[in-house]
Design an enzyme around this catalytic site. Structure first.
Site, PDB file in Angstrom:
ATOM      1  N   HIS A 128       0.878  -1.184   0.000  1.00 59.37           N
ATOM      2  CA  HIS A 128       0.000   0.000   0.000  1.00 59.37           C
ATOM      3  C   HIS A 128       0.911   1.229   0.000  1.00 59.37           C
ATOM      4  O   HIS A 128       2.033   1.175   0.518  1.00 59.37           O
ATOM      5  CB  HIS A 128      -0.833  -0.042   1.288  1.00 59.37           C
ATOM      6  N   ASP A 201       3.414  -4.380   8.165  1.00 59.66           N
ATOM      7  CA  ASP A 201       2.179  -3.624   8.023  1.00 59.66           C
ATOM      8  C   ASP A 201       1.032  -4.624   8.146  1.00 59.66           C
ATOM      9  O   ASP A 201       0.790  -5.414   7.240  1.00 59.66           O
ATOM     10  CB  ASP A 201       2.185  -2.933   6.641  1.00 59.66           C
ATOM     11  N   GLN A 204      -4.133  -5.290   7.024  1.00 61.85           N
ATOM     12  CA  GLN A 204      -5.085  -6.243   6.426  1.00 61.85           C
ATOM     13  C   GLN A 204      -5.053  -7.623   7.074  1.00 61.85           C
ATOM     14  O   GLN A 204      -5.816  -8.496   6.669  1.00 61.85           O
ATOM     15  CB  GLN A 204      -4.820  -6.390   4.918  1.00 61.85           C
ATOM     16  N   LYS A 227     -10.244  -0.847  10.696  1.00 60.08           N
ATOM     17  CA  LYS A 227     -10.359  -2.023   9.824  1.00 60.08           C
ATOM     18  C   LYS A 227     -10.676  -3.271  10.637  1.00 60.08           C
ATOM     19  O   LYS A 227     -10.848  -4.349  10.090  1.00 60.08           O
ATOM     20  CB  LYS A 227      -9.044  -2.245   9.067  1.00 60.08           C
ATOM     21  N   CYS A 365      -4.817   2.392  -3.605  1.00 63.16           N
ATOM     22  CA  CYS A 365      -3.603   2.989  -3.025  1.00 63.16           C
ATOM     23  C   CYS A 365      -2.420   2.040  -3.191  1.00 63.16           C
ATOM     24  O   CYS A 365      -1.582   1.904  -2.293  1.00 63.16           O
ATOM     25  CB  CYS A 365      -3.770   3.356  -1.550  1.00 63.16           C
TER      26      CYS A 365
END
Ligand code: 7TS
Length: 407
Positions: A128, A201, A204, A227, A365
């Protein structure tokens, strides 16, 4: 067509926890398939925030008075809860930020001041923008782990990128554009063999799978509250003890200091050193409620159900004429990106919206991912445990209509 999935979860009952899921959009019951962008909130999160503002509201870590002491206690409990959620050794490793983007920017700002000309940072080809641009801004040379046509990172190429010049490796756990679950244990292990720190990261991954930072042994792990069924404006940076030692503060001001004179300031210990200013108190409280909610359902049940939903949706999408899935990795989370050669994703998204179906259309993104796969954009359906096979069926019917219209 209404296949029963591994029914460990009572989805009909779960859906009643989410007020947004009973809305109608353009005359149709909402089918919300943009969970990778943000998830809806259960009543327990909404009610907890409401209760906090109505009955418990006060600042934290400053007041000697009773409501502030109680708010501080509730706030601190969430820090411990997040530590437990990630299986981190202590609450002091948990820094509150406003989201994954800020968590990554924080680490990038810390590293920027330590970099020398020629230093390199390794990222992957399926990041991302939030895990590309902050590193670019440090001035380090970016080295990029390539992906194969399925959207899987090529580890042999990664091994060759690791060198004495590498100062950090930063990769996502799960790609938001393709759904690929990356082999982060291996990635971390290989970097650590050369004493290189690794940031993961987790924007997700945290909503879909159990994360154990102790077993992973990563140096940093970032995720966003919104999220994972919590509020916007709150995120987390896990920083392994010692990983930010001797680093400059990210932002300065109140709450992050030990002593201040006009000549010199000394800084508070972690995590406070990296939390300047009044924190997002209600958002932290809301995040705590979201993690409690997820715990009642169970991440392993969530992962199993979403996996079945992904398999079901993938098979159904394969029946649509001219549709091509981008991202076919063996290990995937519940994200499916797809394209039609002759229909623009924005048209697909707009037409599905007319049927009350919310999907994302665009580059997500992740422009370098689009470039790698030679497409300007994709349509993306991303699932949560509150989605139903009947909603997948509605998307399929909607797509059949789209194809019909463009034929
Ligand atoms: N990293 C990944 C892998 C992401 O998917 C996102 C947001 C971010 C970082 C940034 O998170 P934020 O909460 O700070 O914005 N991804 C998406 C998406 O896929 N659609 O909208 C936002």
């Amino acid at each position: 067509m209404n296949q029963t999935l591994t029914q460990t979860l009572d989805i009909a009952t779960i859906r009643q926890d989410f007020p947004m899921l009973s809305k109608t959009v353009n005359g149709h019951p909402l089918v919300y398939l943009d969970n990778a962008a943000t998830t809806h909130k259960p009543n327990s999160v909404i009610d907890r925030i409401n209760q906090f503002y109505r009955e418990e509201y006060a600042t934290v870590r400053r007041g000697v008075y009773t409501t502030s002491a109680k708010a501080t206690q509730a706030f601190d409990m969430v820090r411990s809860q997040v530590a437990q959620f990630l299986n981190a050794a202590s609450a002091d490793t948990i820094i509150f930020t406003k989201g994954t983007t800020e968590s990554i920017n924080l680490v990038a700002a810390c590293f920027r001041s330590t970099l020398q000309p020629g230093d390199e940072i390794i990222i992957s080809a399926i990041e991302h923008h939030a895990n590309i641009v902050p590193w670019q801004q440090t001035g380090a040379r970016l080295r990029v782990i390539p992906v194969n046509d399925q959207g899987e990172l090529i580890l042999e190429a990664y091994k060759k990128l690791l060198s004495d010049k590498t100062k950090l490796v930063a990769v996502n756990h799960v790609s938001n554009a393709l759904g690929t679950v990356n082999p982060i244990r291996k990635i971390i292990e290989l970097a650590h063999q050369k004493n290189i720190p690794v940031l993961i990261d987790g924007a997700q991954s945290t909503p879909h799978m159990t994360v154990d930072v102790k077993t992973l042994d990563c140096d940093f792990y970032a995720f966003s509250g919104h999220k994972i069924y919590g509020p916007t404006g709150i995120g987390v940076l896990y920083a392994k003890p010692g990983s930010l030692d001797n680093m400059a503060p990210y932002q300065t001001g109140g709450d992050m200091i030990e002593t201040v004179t006009f000549e010199k300031t000394t800084f508070a210990k972690l995590p406070h050193k990296y939390e300047a200013g009044t924190p997002p108190i209600a958002e932290v409280i809301g995040l705590g409620a979201a993690l409690s909610y997820i715990e009642t359902i169970g991440l392993s049940a969530i992962a199993a159900y979403e996996h079945d939903l992904l398999t079901y949706a993938t098979a159904q999408l394969a029946t649509i004429e001219g549709l091509r899935i981008i991202g076919t990795a063996k290990e995937k989370a519940s994200v499916i990106s797809f394209v039609f050669d002759d229909i623009h994703p924005h048209d697909v998204g707009t037409l599905l919206d007319q049927e009350g179906i919310a999907v994302r259309a665009g580059h997500h993104c992740a422009q370098p991912v689009m470039e790698r796969f030679g497409v300007p954009a994709t349509t993306r359906a991303s699932f949560s445990f509150y989605n139903l096979t009947s909603e997948v069926d509605r998307m399929i019917k909607g797509l059949e209509k789209v194809v019909e219209l463009f034929r």
